[in-house]
Design a protein around this motif. Structure first.
Motif, PDB file in Angstrom:
ATOM      1  N   MET A 168       0.817  -1.187   0.000  1.00  0.00           N
ATOM      2  CA  MET A 168       0.000   0.000   0.000  1.00  0.00           C
ATOM      3  C   MET A 168       0.870   1.265   0.000  1.00  0.00           C
ATOM      4  SD  MET A 168      -3.221   0.688   2.370  1.00  0.00           S
ATOM      5  CE  MET A 168      -3.536   2.276   3.008  1.00  0.00           C
ATOM      6  N   LEU A 169       1.947   1.254   0.765  1.00  0.00           N
ATOM      7  CA  LEU A 169       2.858   2.392   0.806  1.00  0.00           C
ATOM      8  C   LEU A 169       3.499   2.612  -0.553  1.00  0.00           C
ATOM      9  CD1 LEU A 169       4.146   4.567   2.559  1.00  0.00           C
ATOM     10  CD2 LEU A 169       5.926   2.942   3.158  1.00  0.00           C
ATOM     11  N   LYS A 170       3.855   1.518  -1.230  1.00  0.00           N
ATOM     12  CA  LYS A 170       4.463   1.614  -2.561  1.00  0.00           C
ATOM     13  C   LYS A 170       3.481   2.243  -3.553  1.00  0.00           C
ATOM     14  CE  LYS A 170       6.458  -1.175  -6.217  1.00  0.00           C
ATOM     15  NZ  LYS A 170       6.718  -2.515  -6.697  1.00  0.00           N
ATOM     16  N   PHE A 180       0.988   4.252  -2.843  1.00  0.00           N
ATOM     17  CA  PHE A 180       0.823   5.663  -2.511  1.00  0.00           C
ATOM     18  C   PHE A 180       2.001   6.482  -3.027  1.00  0.00           C
ATOM     19  CE2 PHE A 180       1.566   9.310   0.301  1.00  0.00           C
ATOM     20  CZ  PHE A 180       0.385   9.993   0.052  1.00  0.00           C
ATOM     21  N   ARG A 181       3.210   5.967  -2.883  1.00  0.00           N
ATOM     22  CA  ARG A 181       4.401   6.676  -3.358  1.00  0.00           C
ATOM     23  C   ARG A 181       4.327   6.863  -4.868  1.00  0.00           C
ATOM     24  NH1 ARG A 181       9.518   4.032  -1.384  1.00  0.00           N
ATOM     25  NH2 ARG A 181       8.518   2.337  -2.491  1.00  0.00           N
ATOM     26  N   GLU A 182       3.917   5.821  -5.603  1.00  0.00           N
ATOM     27  CA  GLU A 182       3.783   5.932  -7.053  1.00  0.00           C
ATOM     28  C   GLU A 182       2.744   6.980  -7.420  1.00  0.00           C
ATOM     29  OE1 GLU A 182       2.914   2.056  -8.568  1.00  0.00           O
ATOM     30  OE2 GLU A 182       4.865   1.244  -7.973  1.00  0.00           O
ATOM     31  N   PHE A 183       1.628   6.995  -6.686  1.00  0.00           N
ATOM     32  CA  PHE A 183       0.573   7.964  -6.939  1.00  0.00           C
ATOM     33  C   PHE A 183       1.062   9.386  -6.666  1.00  0.00           C
ATOM     34  CE2 PHE A 183      -2.733  10.565  -4.893  1.00  0.00           C
ATOM     35  CZ  PHE A 183      -3.562  10.765  -5.984  1.00  0.00           C
ATOM     36  N   ALA A 184       1.717   9.578  -5.528  1.00  0.00           N
ATOM     37  CA  ALA A 184       2.144  10.916  -5.116  1.00  0.00           C
ATOM     38  C   ALA A 184       3.254  11.463  -5.992  1.00  0.00           C
ATOM     39  CB  ALA A 184       2.595  10.887  -3.662  1.00  0.00           C
ATOM     40  N   LEU A 185       4.056  10.604  -6.574  1.00  0.00           N
ATOM     41  CA  LEU A 185       5.194  11.078  -7.352  1.00  0.00           C
ATOM     42  C   LEU A 185       4.939  11.091  -8.851  1.00  0.00           C
ATOM     43  CD1 LEU A 185       8.139   9.433  -5.384  1.00  0.00           C
ATOM     44  CD2 LEU A 185       7.271  11.762  -5.238  1.00  0.00           C
ATOM     45  N   LYS A 186       3.707  10.811  -9.253  1.00  0.00           N
ATOM     46  CA  LYS A 186       3.386  10.913 -10.669  1.00  0.00           C
ATOM     47  C   LYS A 186       3.587  12.354 -11.113  1.00  0.00           C
ATOM     48  CE  LYS A 186       0.096   7.225 -11.395  1.00  0.00           C
ATOM     49  NZ  LYS A 186      -1.269   6.878 -11.730  1.00  0.00           N
ATOM     50  N   GLY A 187       3.891  12.534 -12.381  1.00  0.00           N
ATOM     51  CA  GLY A 187       4.145  13.871 -12.910  1.00  0.00           C
ATOM     52  C   GLY A 187       2.979  14.817 -12.718  1.00  0.00           C
ATOM     53  N   ASN A 188       1.758  14.344 -12.942  1.00  0.00           N
ATOM     54  CA  ASN A 188       0.600  15.217 -12.818  1.00  0.00           C
ATOM     55  C   ASN A 188       0.412  15.707 -11.389  1.00  0.00           C
ATOM     56  OD1 ASN A 188       0.109  14.823 -15.507  1.00  0.00           O
ATOM     57  ND2 ASN A 188      -1.448  13.261 -15.185  1.00  0.00           N
TER      58      ASN A 188
END
Length: 137
Positions: free
Chosen positions: A1-3, A5-13
């Protein structure tokens, strides 16, 4: 789940959105300063020294001399503050209109520019020459 969230938060948009919000907040402060410190005093001077920040209609209580005192005394309509915020809004809307207009103009120029001819790879040119030489024999 943390992974995830990190992918979501660090997306370019998401990062672009965060930067836009920060710049928007700074821009709002700048516009507030321009309106309150430059434009409203000029309008006040033109209109004979009227100070919009203290314009109000007191609906309840005894008449007061300042907006803060009138608000403490009871229901008060602060239309001067509304006028100031309306001017802020109009300035922000105008600047955003100019930004979008400029971006659309740049986009049209990009679309109108002819696409460069694709460069043929060197190996393909050599193979074409070899084919032509073999066809002559």
């Amino acid at each position: 789940m943390l992974k995830e969230f990190r992918e979501f938060a660090l997306k370019g948009n998401m990062v672009d959105l965060a930067i836009g919000v920060i710049i928007g907040g700074a821009f709002g402060g700048l516009v507030n300063s321009i309106v309150n410190d430059i434009i409203m005093p000029i309008i006040g001077l033109i209109t004979g020294g009227i100070d919009f920040t203290n314009m109000y209609v007191q609906l309840a209580g005894n008449p007061q001399s300042t907006l803060a005192a009138a608000r403490e005394a009871g229901a008060t309509i602060a239309y001067g503050n509304f006028i100031t915020l309306l001017i802020n809004f109009l300035i922000i809307a105008w600047v955003l209109f100019l930004v979008v207009k400029g971006m659309n103009k740049m986009k049209r120029k990009e679309e109108a520019a002819p696409a460069p001819e694709p460069v043929t790879p060197r190996e393909e040119v050599l193979l074409t020459e070899i084919r032509d030489l073999l066809a002559k024999k």
